[in-house]
Design an enzyme around this catalytic site. Structure first.
Site, PDB file in Angstrom:
ATOM      1  N   TYR A 116      41.601   5.300  22.703  1.00 56.18           N
ATOM      2  CA  TYR A 116      40.764   6.292  22.010  1.00 56.18           C
ATOM      3  C   TYR A 116      41.010   7.677  22.606  1.00 56.18           C
ATOM      4  CZ  TYR A 116      36.666   8.961  20.626  1.00 56.18           C
ATOM      5  OH  TYR A 116      35.839   9.945  20.146  1.00 56.18           O
ATOM      6  N   SER A 164      31.426   7.926   4.907  1.00 57.74           N
ATOM      7  CA  SER A 164      30.521   6.829   4.578  1.00 57.74           C
ATOM      8  C   SER A 164      29.304   6.779   5.488  1.00 57.74           C
ATOM      9  CB  SER A 164      31.262   5.486   4.620  1.00 57.74           C
ATOM     10  OG  SER A 164      31.789   5.255   5.905  1.00 57.74           O
ATOM     11  N   LYS A 218      42.563  11.249  20.952  1.00 55.79           N
ATOM     12  CA  LYS A 218      41.859  12.530  20.912  1.00 55.79           C
ATOM     13  C   LYS A 218      42.601  13.611  21.695  1.00 55.79           C
ATOM     14  CE  LYS A 218      38.620  11.287  18.157  1.00 55.79           C
ATOM     15  NZ  LYS A 218      38.619  11.814  16.771  1.00 55.79           N
ATOM     16  N   SER A 234      37.524  16.242  16.847  1.00 54.08           N
ATOM     17  CA  SER A 234      38.019  15.566  18.041  1.00 54.08           C
ATOM     18  C   SER A 234      36.823  14.959  18.761  1.00 54.08           C
ATOM     19  CB  SER A 234      38.797  16.545  18.929  1.00 54.08           C
ATOM     20  OG  SER A 234      39.283  15.901  20.091  1.00 54.08           O
TER      21      SER A 234
END
Length: 280
Positions: free
Chosen positions: A146, A11, A150, A132
């Site tokens: 977060y 998006s 990752k 990543s």
């Protein structure tokens, strides 16, 4: 015969740029996806097919893969791009938000890989590209969950690469640095929301750290100059999908390469000291 490429999270930002770049290649049929198909309806103008796909909804993922397989026999390439950053002190981030972070950035990615692999194995070929971050190699305060997501993607991708190589499937990891997307606003909004949920608010024990984070993200200047464009990442994805021998890793932006090298050279204590100075 064209190769069907399924891309998640298209998006905005990196996902959108990747669709726009790959859709220009006649040998690729690009499937752009997002939670709400109407939010990416305009990507049909690029020649891409538009599908609804929510990486936190197994039924949605299965339906999207079945659609591609019905038209092409198999998903020829999967680009796992969907993700976001949940920011806040470890002590303050609610468990439901931690679960949502992992569900989006790790579990959804892994399940999509599970869904496309049988078709790729039958075809004897395929490419998987996982987006990543340099945040899978270097860490900064307030981003524990977060970074954890990752780091998980890094380990997952390394294992996957060796497991599926015998079936003719190539796997690559993209590690972008700071990119001019809406990621900074996501950091600010999640940090603000997690602060609001904590009764201590802005006067709590992590107030100074949050203020430093806000300054680093929103001050522009150096951060803006370091940033790459979404198309820089899209170019790396294109190379990973089309190279005869794709690299295991593509680090995007000179700044990301410098930070990863610095982290390796400084070691744990040296890196901690550097980050402490940055957030002072």
């Amino acid at each position: 015969m064209t190769t069907a490429v399924l891309i998640t999270g298209t998006s905005s930002g990196i996902g959108r740029a990747t669709v726009e770049r790959l859709a220009r290649r006649p040998e690729l049929t690009v499937y752009a996806t997002a939670r709400r198909a109407e939010s990416i309806a305009d990507l049909a103008d690029t020649g891409a097919r538009v599908l609804a796909l929510d990486v936190t909804d197994p039924a949605s993922m299965a339906a999207a893969v079945k659609t591609v397989e019905a038209e092409h026999g198999a998903v020829g390439a999967l680009v796992n791009n969907a993700g976001y950053g949940e920011y806040g002190p470890v002590e303050e981030v609610p468990l439901d938000r931690i679960r949502r972070q992992m569900d989006t950035n790790v579990i959804g990615l892994a399940h999509l890989v599970q869904l496309v692999l049988p078709g790729m194995r039958r075809a004897g070929r395929g490419r998987i590209v996982n987006i990543s971050s340099m945040g899978g190699k270097v860490t900064f305060p307030l981003g524990a969950f977060y970074h954890a997501s990752k780091f998980a993607v890094e380990g997952f991708t390394d294992v996957l690469r060796t497991e599926v190589k015998p079936f003719g499937i190539g796997v690559s990891l993209i590690e972008p640095g700071v990119i001019r997307t809406g990621f900074g606003s996501t950091i600010t909004s999640t940090l603000s929301e997690n602060t609001a949920k904590n009764t201590a608010g802005d006067s709590g024990p992590y107030a100074a750290l949050k203020k430093a984070q806000d300054s680093l993200v929103n001050s522009g200047g150096t951060m803006e100059r370091m940033a790459g464009s979404p198309d820089d990442v899209a170019l790396a994805v294109e190379r990973a999908l089309t190279a005869t021998r794709p690299r295991p890793r593509y680090v995007v932006t000179a700044h990301a390469r410098a930070l990863i090298a610095t982290r390796r050279l400084l070691g744990d204590r040296g890196w901690d000291a550097l980050v402490t100075r940055m957030y002072r």
